[in-house]
Enzyme design. Structure first.
Site, PDB file in Angstrom:
ATOM      1  N   ARG A 166     -71.162 -26.604  53.696  1.00 18.93           N
ATOM      2  CA  ARG A 166     -69.745 -26.642  53.335  1.00 18.93           C
ATOM      3  C   ARG A 166     -69.111 -27.968  53.753  1.00 18.93           C
ATOM      4  NH1 ARG A 166     -72.002 -23.252  51.291  1.00 18.93           N
ATOM      5  NH2 ARG A 166     -71.521 -21.036  51.099  1.00 18.93           N
ATOM      6  N   SER A 239     -64.185 -16.559  50.889  1.00 19.68           N
ATOM      7  CA  SER A 239     -64.589 -16.565  52.295  1.00 19.68           C
ATOM      8  C   SER A 239     -63.680 -17.498  53.088  1.00 19.68           C
ATOM      9  CB  SER A 239     -66.038 -17.014  52.427  1.00 19.68           C
ATOM     10  OG  SER A 239     -66.900 -16.118  51.753  1.00 19.68           O
ATOM     11  N   GLU A 335     -62.525 -22.236  56.361  1.00 19.59           N
ATOM     12  CA  GLU A 335     -62.980 -22.976  55.185  1.00 19.59           C
ATOM     13  C   GLU A 335     -61.822 -23.628  54.418  1.00 19.59           C
ATOM     14  OE1 GLU A 335     -65.831 -21.796  52.375  1.00 19.59           O
ATOM     15  OE2 GLU A 335     -67.031 -20.615  53.762  1.00 19.59           O
TER      16      GLU A 335
END
Length: 339
Positions: A166, A239, A335
């Site tokens: 990520r 998420s 995130e």
């Protein structure tokens, strides 16, 4: 109004949490010229610029005193095709899932595991999006980005992007690179990735014994629709926390108290923990305070039940982070980008 500026525009339609904050100025860019014109005008006015795509990786906590530039460029094309290997390119503003479905309709394999991910093509490389055992880096050829410091275009190859979990060079240098278009290496032959999560099981349930790329995509879409809420119906950014990567010693300590801990050994000896499992064990699944909450089926997803502010969503996230740190000694990283 494409290429023109509007004042005091609500960003509620432009972020998947559905947070109602205002942009001081707002403009849509449908081509490179619009991008350059907007950046040039913002520079003359000494205005900061926030570039957004599908708004699926944003948590907006306040009005944005800046120009919000919405990337709305469209276009997808085949750059090369030798009968087996194909390179396709898409503009940054292309919605991701329709782009994936377009590649599958052409008979191109490689993006099927990344089906139904919200957002746009231009945003995908920024955090090296991934799902069900495949990440952007696995199918990436290159991209073209505008250097906001020099005004020059630069082509990035795979090695230039420094992709991680990520993560990418674009995420680590926020505000410098504006991604304009992205290129992917696909194939006419399926190299199936079926061993991550319940994909193989879902195909068996559907009676699929020899899966095609489209069948894999359909299976993953059905799994995601069961597990994850539709942002059009319940505001969310997918998420919310990264799966933390910790030492083997940390996992052993947790396992002594929680034998069922969900953990994935990594090649470097570290271990990736399932953030959703940690949050669920801590009792947050289905939690709600006002309109800010945790999804009842997927504890990794924070949801806006209607009128929650970005500040309320952030406060809930901070409480979860503090609780997980106290219980497990593990730090969770958000995130979405916070503004």
């Amino acid at each position: 109004m494409t290429g023109q500026w509007q004042e005091q525009v609500s960003l509620k339609p432009y972020n998947t949490f559905g947070i109602d904050v205002k942009a001081r100025y707002f403009s849509q860019a449908r081509n490179d010229l619009h991008v350059r014109q907007a950046l040039s005008q913002a520079q003359r006015l000494a205005l900061p610029v926030l570039v957004i795509g599908g708004g699926s990786n944003l948590l907006l906590t306040r009005d944005i005193d800046a120009l919000v530039l919405h990337m709305a460029s469209q276009g997808r094309r085949v750059l090369s095709d030798d009968g087996e290997h194909v390179v396709v390119e898409a503009e940054a503003g292309e919605p991701w899932h329709p782009f994936v479905q377009w590649t599958l309709a052409q008979g191109f394999c490689g993006l099927e595991n990344l089906s139904l991910i919200p957002g746009t093509v231009g945003a995908a490389p920024m955090q090296n999006v991934g799902a069900y055992g495949v990440e952007i880096k696995d199918v990436f050829v290159g991209l073209t980005a505008l250097d906001r410091e020099t005004g020059e275009l630069r082509d990035f190859a795979l090695a230039d992007c420094a992709f991680g979990y990520r993560d990418s060079v674009f995420k680590r240098n926020p505000g410098r690179w504006l991604i304009l278009r992205v290129r992917f290496a696909l194939s006419r032959t399926l190299h199936a990735h079926l061993d991550y999560g319940p994909v193989r099981q879902r195909l068996a349930e559907q009676g699929v014994t020899e899966p095609t790329a489209q069948a894999i995509s359909d299976a993953i879409c059905s799994i995601r629709r069961e597990k994850l809420p539709d942002p059009a119906e319940l505001g969310n950014a997918g998420s919310f926390f990264k799966n933390p990567v910790v030492s083997a010693e940390c996992v052993a300590r947790i396992r002594a108290q929680y034998p069922g801990v969900v953990a994935y050994p990594q090649a470097d000896g570290q271990v990736k923990l399932a953030a959703g499992w940690l949050i669920e064990q801590a009792g947050w699944k289905g939690y709600r305070e006002g309109d800010a909450g945790v999804h009842r089926l997927q504890s990794l997803v924070l949801v806006n039940h209607g009128q929650a502010s970005g500040a309320q969503m952030h406060a809930l996230a901070r409480r979860i982070q503090a609780d997980i740190l106290e219980r497990f000694g593990v730090e969770l990283e958000m995130e979405p980008n916070l503004y």
